[in-house]
Motif scaffolding. Sequence first.
Motif, mmCIF file in Angstrom:
data_model
loop_
_atom_site.group_PDB
_atom_site.id
_atom_site.type_symbol
_atom_site.label_atom_id
_atom_site.label_comp_id
_atom_site.label_asym_id
_atom_site.label_seq_id
_atom_site.Cartn_x
_atom_site.Cartn_y
_atom_site.Cartn_z
ATOM 1 N N UNK A 1 11.229 10.832 3.684
ATOM 2 C CA UNK A 1 10.235 10.102 4.477
ATOM 3 C C UNK A 1 9.978 8.760 3.817
ATOM 4 N N UNK A 2 10.056 7.693 4.612
ATOM 5 C CA UNK A 2 9.832 6.351 4.043
ATOM 6 C C UNK A 2 8.571 5.770 4.682
ATOM 7 N N UNK A 3 7.511 5.662 3.907
ATOM 8 C CA UNK A 3 6.269 5.165 4.504
ATOM 9 C C UNK A 3 6.220 3.642 4.538
ATOM 10 N N UNK A 4 5.562 3.089 5.552
ATOM 11 C CA UNK A 4 5.245 1.658 5.502
ATOM 12 C C UNK A 4 3.806 1.483 5.953
ATOM 13 N N UNK A 5 3.094 0.666 5.200
ATOM 14 C CA UNK A 5 1.669 0.494 5.472
ATOM 15 C C UNK A 5 1.386 -0.984 5.707
ATOM 16 N N UNK A 6 0.178 -1.296 6.075
ATOM 17 C CA UNK A 6 -0.206 -2.699 6.236
ATOM 18 C C UNK A 6 -0.545 -3.076 7.665
ATOM 19 N N UNK A 7 -0.857 -2.090 8.501
ATOM 20 C CA UNK A 7 -1.163 -2.411 9.899
ATOM 21 C C UNK A 7 -2.587 -2.912 10.098
ATOM 22 N N UNK A 8 -3.496 -2.482 9.247
ATOM 23 C CA UNK A 8 -4.891 -2.880 9.473
ATOM 24 C C UNK A 8 -5.520 -3.481 8.209
ATOM 25 N N UNK B 1 -6.643 5.405 6.497
ATOM 26 C CA UNK B 1 -5.798 4.226 6.369
ATOM 27 C C UNK B 1 -6.632 2.945 6.308
ATOM 28 N N UNK B 2 -7.712 2.915 7.074
ATOM 29 C CA UNK B 2 -8.583 1.737 7.043
ATOM 30 C C UNK B 2 -9.105 1.483 5.646
ATOM 31 N N UNK C 1 4.545 7.469 13.992
ATOM 32 C CA UNK C 1 3.474 6.480 13.899
ATOM 33 C C UNK C 1 4.022 5.091 14.095
ATOM 34 N N UNK C 2 3.259 4.013 14.018
ATOM 35 C CA UNK C 2 1.834 3.990 13.685
ATOM 36 C C UNK C 2 0.934 4.589 14.767
#
Lengths: 133, 359
Positions: free
Chosen positions: B34-41, B354-355, B10-11
């Motif tokens: 697994x290392x998640x990163x969020x904050x794209x939208x 995710x939204x 991803x993303x």
Amino acid sequence: MAFFEMAKTAILTTLKSPATRRYPAVSAKVTAISRGRVTIDPARCISCGMCMRKCPSGAICVVKDEKTWSVDRLKCVVCNCCVEVCPAHCLTMETGYSPSMTVHEGIEVVQITYVKPERPPQKGAEEKSGQGS
Amino acid sequence: MSRRIIVPFGPQHPVLPEPIHLDLVLQDERVVEAIPSIGYIHRGLETLVAKREYPEYVYIAERTCGICSFIHGMTYCQGVEQVMNLEVPERALFLRTIWSEYSRMHSHLLWLGLFADAIGFENLFMASWRLRESVLDVLEETTGGRVIQGSCKVGGVRRDIPGETLECMVRDLEGFERDFKEIANVFLRDESIIARTRGVGVLSHGDAYHLGAVGPTARGSGVAIDLRKTGYAAYGKIHFKPVVETDGDCYARCAVRVKEVFSSIDIVRQAAAKIPEGEIEVKPKGNPNGECFSRAEQPRGELVHYVKGDGSRHLVRSRIRTPTLTNVPPLVKMLAGCELADVPVIVLSIDPCIGCMER
């Protein structure tokens, strides 16, 4: 556990007519209350600006001096809020969607034709100004 | 021992409908971490609360998520109503319950389709989404919107469902149930689905509980938490059991969702039979002054709306905690130790929205 569990559904699907419509040859499915696009009756708008103030996406703009009512079709989220708050009931929600566009020409400006909103309470003055306009 | 490598997932990825990024630390084909990163939208919807009056913020609360929009609107309204001590009419509560359950059915069918697609079962994907259309048609017919219903307001609901439409809806549910049974059989019994899902991404009962899993992710691991049991809206007057599976793998999470669709059909039937006549809204007087945590069960799990008012038309603070956010730590746990090829199936098994998560 089973094999070919989907086979029956899949075979039956080939015998049925398609689930989708051949749009635009066949018109889209709408119901009586579907929210498609906002339209205004310019002859009844009293330029109060209530729709502009309540619009959650800030799509509507009413300019009192120029007597215009405009809506940005690309900003409008078709929530029906303006139709509900309009005191003059001049806004309606049509069932058909706005047509798609290739360039940003979404702002639709409507000239308000309702004259002198203060007129109704003063009956005498109404006749005079009615002759003038 | 082979070298560790990091593969970005991803993303943008064919299996992800929305952007989330995972750094997968691999050893051969196995995921070590697994290392998640969020904050794209991130859209900043919570800040908008200061710019919109509290009755209009319902429209924004609803647009937090495109799938469970009705429940977002309802939870926000519940919070404001509690702050303002509003007594919502019984009929409105039942209507909210009915629309919530239709939202759940359409959300689960959407997910089942996406899940089938992630597995590579295109035909099943099409069949699920074709059925979902019939649910969306009912929502459009009764609320005016297919996906964003916009029928909830502070103090009640905007629209009533007439008696004959309600009868028609219940009648149509029979055909829907029959059609869904065929699809459900494929999800629960088909060899190829079981081969891709059983024993994949196992989350134990203890991990699900301690990492704060919610919704079908928790219930798939045997944690029987269903907020509908707290009796908000009209759920207190309806008999149902939370669907619980104990295996904790992708198959269990899929089975929970399949069975919840049947449970939703039953809830709609009960609500339609018990719905009383009467008003559908009360006019709110004054402005909200106080704070409240409002909770509801979304298709993905527990949703929390926090609202705080200071007696003005604008709320001071709104906070939305969505189920996907709490399901990310369990997801990281599930991914550790799995095969790289199973990552798409495991990521989808928590039903990521995710939204919704980033607001």
